[in-house]
Design an enzyme around this catalytic site. Structure first.
Site, PDB file in Angstrom:
ATOM      1  CB  CYS A   1      -1.001  -0.043   1.148  1.00 31.54           C
ATOM      2  SG  CYS A   1      -2.448   0.953   0.769  1.00 31.54           S
TER       3      CYS A   1
ATOM      4  CG  HIS B   1      -3.832  -3.659   2.916  1.00 29.96           C
ATOM      5  ND1 HIS B   1      -2.793  -3.237   3.718  1.00 29.96           N
ATOM      6  CD2 HIS B   1      -4.415  -2.538   2.433  1.00 29.96           C
ATOM      7  CE1 HIS B   1      -2.757  -1.914   3.737  1.00 29.96           C
ATOM      8  NE2 HIS B   1      -3.739  -1.467   2.959  1.00 29.96           N
TER       9      HIS B   1
ATOM     10  CD  GLU C   1      -1.726  -6.424   5.004  1.00 33.19           C
ATOM     11  OE1 GLU C   1      -1.365  -6.659   3.825  1.00 33.19           O
ATOM     12  OE2 GLU C   1      -1.897  -5.270   5.436  1.00 33.19           O
TER      13      GLU C   1
HETATM   14  N1  GLN Z   1      -1.948   6.770   2.719  1.00 34.64           N
HETATM   15  C1  GLN Z   1      -2.008   6.008   1.517  1.00 34.64           C
HETATM   16  C2  GLN Z   1      -3.339   6.169   0.796  1.00 34.64           C
HETATM   17  O1  GLN Z   1      -4.309   6.579   1.385  1.00 34.64           O
HETATM   18  C3  GLN Z   1      -1.722   4.536   1.797  1.00 34.64           C
HETATM   19  C4  GLN Z   1      -2.795   3.881   2.608  1.00 34.64           C
HETATM   20  C5  GLN Z   1      -2.341   2.563   3.212  1.00 34.64           C
HETATM   21  O2  GLN Z   1      -1.153   2.280   3.269  1.00 34.64           O
HETATM   22  N2  GLN Z   1      -3.276   1.779   3.702  1.00 34.64           N
HETATM   23  O3  GLN Z   1      -3.423   5.877  -0.363  1.00 34.64           O
END
Ligand code: GLN
Length: 546
Positions: free
Chosen positions: A381, A507, A509
């Site tokens: 992410c 994600h 995970e």
């Molecule tokens: N802050 C980043 C976004 O909003 C990444 C978000 C995250 O890592 N869950 O895109």
């Protein structure tokens, strides 16, 4: 007709109620039953999505896009329960729903009160879980018995048992039996008090699960049985596990908990099949090869902030028969001391998700270090967004490259707000959330890891790779190996000119299980293992020479 189990907690928080509930779920599933898992949380936030990881740990995202409590991660790792937005209700969500009904005039002029309106709403939340042809619904009540804010939930589950019939509902109370070192004794008093409190509300626990540091003898179990009014065989010891949390269900099974539940609720259960789980626990205990993965983030002080990532690394380690040691590296420390000071000698580097400006320069330096030193790197992410910024700055020569999250007027916004996010003002539940499909490019690392062309993964973000810069980045060797084709969004990037360098916008995970580790985590740990083995054999050759 489903049966219901409520898991409450007494004496102190952090006793591992989620793990205990998940373990009971696993045991019942392994006896052929269909299990549903749910958590009720007493805080007033509508969901944990707006809370800091320091307050609440990880926010667990369901495939239908709910931002939920991290205990749901345990439920998904231990069981096959459907996990949806109906699997987690907070006080805030319950009240929000009641207040919306009141505004619509649905209460027909009555005074809206905690009893019956809030308690009715809680009971209907429990019943929402009882679809899907489930045999048993296990509902964990967050918080500790005795808290002011837990009261409406306890009152609701008392009423629920009355209405459903006491034979269809079971109360399991998890309590702490502290060991007083100076006296060399275990103490039952706190458990007596917390059960007394439950009984005052009208809940008599059917089972007492006792968290303890040391073995409990017969006298102790008998005393708890007598004072808490729970049959002797239903007072179960749950001792602190040393090696792995995946041992908890085995321990509860040894004390006969599955059989007690099956008999009490008259469940149509079969024989217990637990061999693969037992074998997995044996493997964890037996491995002696080790490697070190650095997780470089800004919430590393708290174990729960990256819970699912740590678990996923462990799962990959089990399948590779290697113990994954974690080195938790504060991104701000990397900023201060340089990457080498904190990352030299590790076998892989993982950059997890996150929000906000703090620590990002450290993450960028960690990524550069991994790229230049050939260390396996895995970004998740925000980790993907940082990888793209690092690549734009240091490989493509775009020094001012940045994300508009940190620099709204940035002249080279390689990461920018998604179109659908522009104009969104509310913070709660408004990110790109939940499962979306992703198409993988043939011949890439991502494709070879998954072994298929179309996958589905869960998301939680607002920013994305800016398509305006894609051509420039790929001309310098960055490969966009996974795309959400429908909206032309980048999902996976990789850099083939490196042993293992890959990042994902989603994600992964949230989809790893101890018996079926996630393919990307598996690939990453395998690459780290190769690096660790190579370093070891170099060291032993050097040792022989000298
Ligand atoms: N802050 C980043 C976004 O909003 C990444 C978000 C995250 O890592 N869950 O895109």
């Amino acid at each position: 007709m489903a049966r219901y189990i409520f898991v409450t907690g007494g004496v102190v928080s952090s006793l591992g109620k989620g793990l205990t509930a998940a373990s009971i779920g696993l045991l019942l599933e392994r006896r052929g039953l269909k299990v549903g898992m749910q958590k009720l949380d007493p805080y007033i936030n509508v969901d944990p999505g707006t809370m800091s990881p320091y307050q609440h740990g990880e926010v667990y995202v369901t495939s239908d896009g709910a931002e939920t409590d991290l205990d749901l991660g345990h439920y998904e790792r231990f069981t096959h329960s459907p996990i949806t937005k109906n699997s987690n209700f907070t006080t805030g969500r319950i009240y929000l729903s009641v207040i919306e009904k009141e505004r619509r005039g649905e209460y027909l002029g009555s005074t809206v009160q905690v009893v019956p309106h809030i308690t009715n709403e809680i009971k209907s939340a429990i019943l929402k879980m009882a679809t899907h042809d489930l045999d048993v619904v296990i509902t964990e009540v967050g918080g500790t018995v005795g808290d002011i804010e837990s009261l409406p939930f306890l009152e609701a589950i008392r009423q629920f048992a009355l209405e459903q019939g006491r034979d269809k509902v079971m109360f399991i109370h998890l309590t702490l039996v502290p060991y007083i070192r100076a006296a060399g004794e275990l103490k039952t008093k706190p458990s007596q008090h917390s059960v007394a409190h439950l009984r005052q509300i009208g809940i008599q626990p059917d089972v007492l699960v006792c968290r303890t540091e040391v073995e409990m003898d017969d006298d102790m179990l008998g005393k708890l049985s007598l004072f808490c009014n729970v049959p002797r065989e239903a007072v179960i010891e749950e001792r602190d596990v040393r090696t792995t949390i995946y041992e908890v269900p085995l321990m509860l099974q040894e004390h006969g908990l599955d059989e007690i539940v099956v008999r009490r609720l008259q469940l149509p259960a079969g024989d217990l099949h637990l061999d693969d789980w037992r074998e997995m626990v044996q493997t964890i205990k037996a491995v002696d090869e080790e490697l070190t993965i650095a997780v470089c983030g800004k919430y590393i002080q708290l174990n729960d902030s990256y819970k699912s990532i740590y678990e996923s690394l462990a799962h990959a380690g089990i399948s590779q028969r290697v113990k994954v040691k974690l080195k938790k590296v504060d991104a701000e420390a990397v900023e201060r001391d340089g990457a080498r000071a904190h990352l030299a000698g590790v076998d892989g580097i993982l950059i997890p998700g996150g929000f906000g400006h703090r620590g990002i320069q450290g993450k960028i330096e960690a990524i550069r270090f991994a790229r230049e030193e050939g260390i396996p790197l895995f970004g998740i992410c925000l980790g993907l967004q940082m990888l793209v910024i690092e690549f734009a700055r240091n490989v493509c020569g775009l020094a001012p490259a940045n994300s508009t999250e940190f620099e709204p007027e940035c002249p080279v916004p390689v990461i920018d707000l998604m179109d659908e996010q522009k104009g969104v003002a509310n913070k709660g539940g408004t990110m790109r959330l939940g499962a979306y499909p992703c198409t993988l490019k043939e011949g890439t690392l991502a494709h070879s890891l998954y072994g298929e062309a179309r996958i589905s993964e869960r998301h939680r973000h607002r920013f994305e790779v800016n398509n305006r810069y894609r051509q420039l980045l790929s001309a310098k060797g960055l490969v966009f190996s996974g795309m959400y084709v429908e909206k032309d969004l980048v999902e996976i990037v990789e850099y083939p000119d490196h042993p293992w360098f890959l990042a994902v916008q989603f994600h992964p995970e949230f989809q790893s299980r101890p018996l079926t580790p996630h393919p990307i985590f598996k690939g990453f740990v395998r690459a780290a293992q190769q690096r660790a083995r190579a370093a070891k054999s170099r060291a032993s050759v050097a040792g022989e020479r000298s």
